[in-house]
Design a protein around this motif. Structure first.
Motif, short mmCIF file in Angstrom:
data_model
loop_
_atom_site.label_atom_id
_atom_site.label_comp_id
_atom_site.label_asym_id
_atom_site.label_seq_id
_atom_site.Cartn_x
_atom_site.Cartn_y
_atom_site.Cartn_z
N LEU A 17 0.84 -1.25 -0.22
CA LEU A 17 0.21 0.15 0.20
C LEU A 17 0.94 1.14 -0.15
O LEU A 17 1.95 1.37 0.62
CB LEU A 17 -0.80 -0.15 1.18
N SER A 18 0.52 2.51 -0.49
CA SER A 18 1.00 3.73 -0.66
C SER A 18 0.96 4.11 0.77
O SER A 18 0.19 3.79 1.78
CB SER A 18 0.41 4.59 -1.45
N ILE A 19 1.91 5.23 1.17
CA ILE A 19 1.96 5.57 2.32
C ILE A 19 0.60 6.24 2.84
O ILE A 19 0.21 6.18 3.98
CB ILE A 19 3.11 6.55 2.67
N PRO A 20 0.07 7.11 1.90
CA PRO A 20 -1.21 7.88 2.41
C PRO A 20 -2.42 6.95 2.64
O PRO A 20 -3.11 6.72 3.38
CB PRO A 20 -1.52 8.70 1.16
N GLN A 21 -2.27 5.50 1.72
CA GLN A 21 -3.20 4.64 2.03
C GLN A 21 -3.26 3.77 3.31
O GLN A 21 -4.28 3.79 4.13
CB GLN A 21 -3.12 3.38 0.82
N ILE A 22 -2.06 3.70 3.64
CA ILE A 22 -1.90 2.96 5.21
C ILE A 22 -2.01 3.84 6.07
O ILE A 22 -2.42 3.32 7.28
CB ILE A 22 -0.70 2.18 5.16
N VAL A 23 -1.40 4.99 6.07
CA VAL A 23 -1.87 5.88 7.14
C VAL A 23 -3.38 6.26 7.16
O VAL A 23 -3.92 6.36 8.40
CB VAL A 23 -1.17 7.20 7.03
N MET A 24 -4.03 6.31 6.07
CA MET A 24 -5.49 6.68 6.48
C MET A 24 -6.25 5.41 6.98
O MET A 24 -7.30 5.48 7.67
CB MET A 24 -6.20 6.92 4.93
N LEU A 25 -5.90 4.10 6.53
CA LEU A 25 -6.42 2.85 6.99
C LEU A 25 -6.19 2.74 8.73
O LEU A 25 -6.82 2.35 9.34
CB LEU A 25 -5.80 1.74 6.08
N GLN A 26 -4.94 3.16 9.03
CA GLN A 26 -4.58 3.54 10.46
C GLN A 26 -5.57 4.28 11.11
O GLN A 26 -6.14 3.91 12.49
CB GLN A 26 -3.26 3.96 10.52
N GLY A 27 -5.83 5.50 10.58
CA GLY A 27 -6.99 6.48 10.91
C GLY A 27 -8.22 5.45 11.33
O GLY A 27 -9.08 5.92 12.17
N VAL A 28 -8.57 4.84 10.23
CA VAL A 28 -10.10 4.23 10.27
C VAL A 28 -10.05 3.29 11.60
O VAL A 28 -11.02 3.06 12.23
CB VAL A 28 -10.32 3.31 9.04
N VAL A 29 -8.89 2.49 11.64
CA VAL A 29 -8.63 1.82 12.81
C VAL A 29 -8.95 2.40 14.25
O VAL A 29 -9.70 2.01 15.25
CB VAL A 29 -7.42 0.60 12.59
N VAL A 30 -8.17 3.50 14.13
CA VAL A 30 -8.47 4.15 15.48
C VAL A 30 -9.92 4.50 15.76
O VAL A 30 -10.35 4.39 16.98
CB VAL A 30 -7.68 5.77 15.40
N MET A 31 -10.60 5.02 14.81
CA MET A 31 -12.10 5.30 14.95
C MET A 31 -12.85 4.04 15.27
O MET A 31 -13.73 4.10 16.12
CB MET A 31 -12.72 6.03 13.45
N VAL A 32 -12.50 3.02 14.86
CA VAL A 32 -13.34 1.73 14.97
C VAL A 32 -12.88 1.49 16.55
O VAL A 32 -13.96 1.10 17.15
CB VAL A 32 -12.77 0.57 14.04
N MET A 33 -11.69 1.57 16.77
CA MET A 33 -11.38 1.16 18.26
C MET A 33 -12.05 2.26 19.25
O MET A 33 -12.39 2.07 20.51
CB MET A 33 -9.91 1.22 18.49
N TRP A 34 -12.44 3.40 18.86
CA TRP A 34 -12.96 4.33 19.81
C TRP A 34 -14.45 3.85 19.90
O TRP A 34 -14.96 3.98 20.71
CB TRP A 34 -13.18 5.80 19.07
N LEU A 35 -15.04 3.39 18.89
CA LEU A 35 -16.32 2.92 18.71
C LEU A 35 -16.43 1.74 19.69
O LEU A 35 -17.32 1.56 20.78
CB LEU A 35 -16.84 2.67 17.53
N VAL A 36 -15.46 0.93 19.64
CA VAL A 36 -15.46 -0.34 20.41
C VAL A 36 -15.30 -0.12 21.93
O VAL A 36 -16.00 -0.63 22.83
CB VAL A 36 -14.23 -1.12 20.17
#
Length: 271
Positions: free
Chosen positions: A235-254
């Motif tokens: 994955l490109s650097i922007p893609q993996i960092v944005m995916l990382q941000g999505v994981v943060v939001m998911v864990m916030w909801l969890v």
């Protein structure tokens, strides 16, 4: 108005935490030896491995040493003990005092972590950076500074949220020492602390790709290096960092979901 109030609360809690830990900074100074000692152990092991070969899994010795130095730096920045603190409050009943305050305990704990790590920036991280750069001559300049900074911030939040979720298991288990220790080992292995995830069998890599742990250390380390690959996926650097941000939001909801379930079990025993 709400954002201003939230910022004032965060600043006040972080500042008090900073002052509190500054009074007992000898506890933090001890950790100065942990990162460099672990790094030296890894250095000696890999020097022996590379004495009979030039590359291992696509890494040169210099690249692998840089990886471990970056991991050490990231760990100093994101260090967290929200799991221990929360389970202690639940077990002793002291969490009750936080429930009466006009701010959620999760926000309070995050503000505490910010204050604690602000002190750690100059007390722990700065000396280690000087050691790595001027003694070991390791280039720690990120390939993409802005993306690397954002990735480390996401890592900071993600480790807090994951540990906070582990701490909430005390609502059901009361004493979580065993599960916390076991989880810490699994987390660090799956995060790439001990060995880059690309060194694991492909089947395990595929599993780790869908777990949140790689985003704690492995992903920000690879963002520093400037490339990302795991389980045959690049994955490109922007893609993996944005995916990382999505994981943060998911864990916030969890964490919010687990809090809603767990708080129903809280009886305040011992308060």
């Amino acid at each position: 108005m709400i954002l201003r109030s939230a910022w004032r609360t965060l600043h006040a809690i972080a500042y008090v935490t900073y002052k509190e830990w500054a009074a007992y900074r000898s506890h933090m100074v001890v950790s100065l030896f942990v990162g460099p000692v672990l790094f030296l152990v890894q250095l000696f092991i890999w020097q022996a491995v590379f004495s009979v070969r030039e590359m291992v899994n696509g890494f040169t010795l210099e690249q692998l040493i840089a990886y471990y130095a970056i991991v050490a730096v990231i760990n100093y920045f994101i260090f967290d003990f929200a799991d221990w603190n929360l389970q202690m409050l639940i077990r002793t009943g002291k969490l009750l005092t936080f429930l009466l305050r006009p701010v959620s305990h999760r926000y309070f704990a995050l503000s505490q972590k910010i204050g604690h790590r602000t002190l750690g920036l100059w007390l722990e991280l700065t000396p280690v950076l000087i050691l790595f750069i001027f003694v070991f001559r390791i280039d720690l300049a990120p390939a993409y500074p802005l993306w690397a900074a954002l990735s480390v911030v996401f890592s900071f939040l993600l480790l807090f949220l994951i540990n906070y979720c582990i701490g909430m298991t005390a609502f059901w288990l009361t004493n979580t020492d065993g599960i916390r220790r076991m989880f810490m080992i699994v987390r660090d292995v799956c995060a790439g602390v001990f060995i880059p995830l690309g060194f694991f069998p492909e089947a395990l890599q595929k599993l780790m790709f869908f777990l949140p742990f790689q985003y704690i250390v492995y992903v920000p380390a690879r963002v520093f290096i400037g490339s990302y690959e795991l389980a045959g996926r690049s994955l490109s650097i922007p893609q993996i960092v944005m995916l990382q941000g999505v994981v943060v939001m998911v864990m916030w909801l969890v964490s919010s979901f687990l809090w809603c379930l767990g708080i129903r079990k809280f009886t305040g025993v011992g308060a």
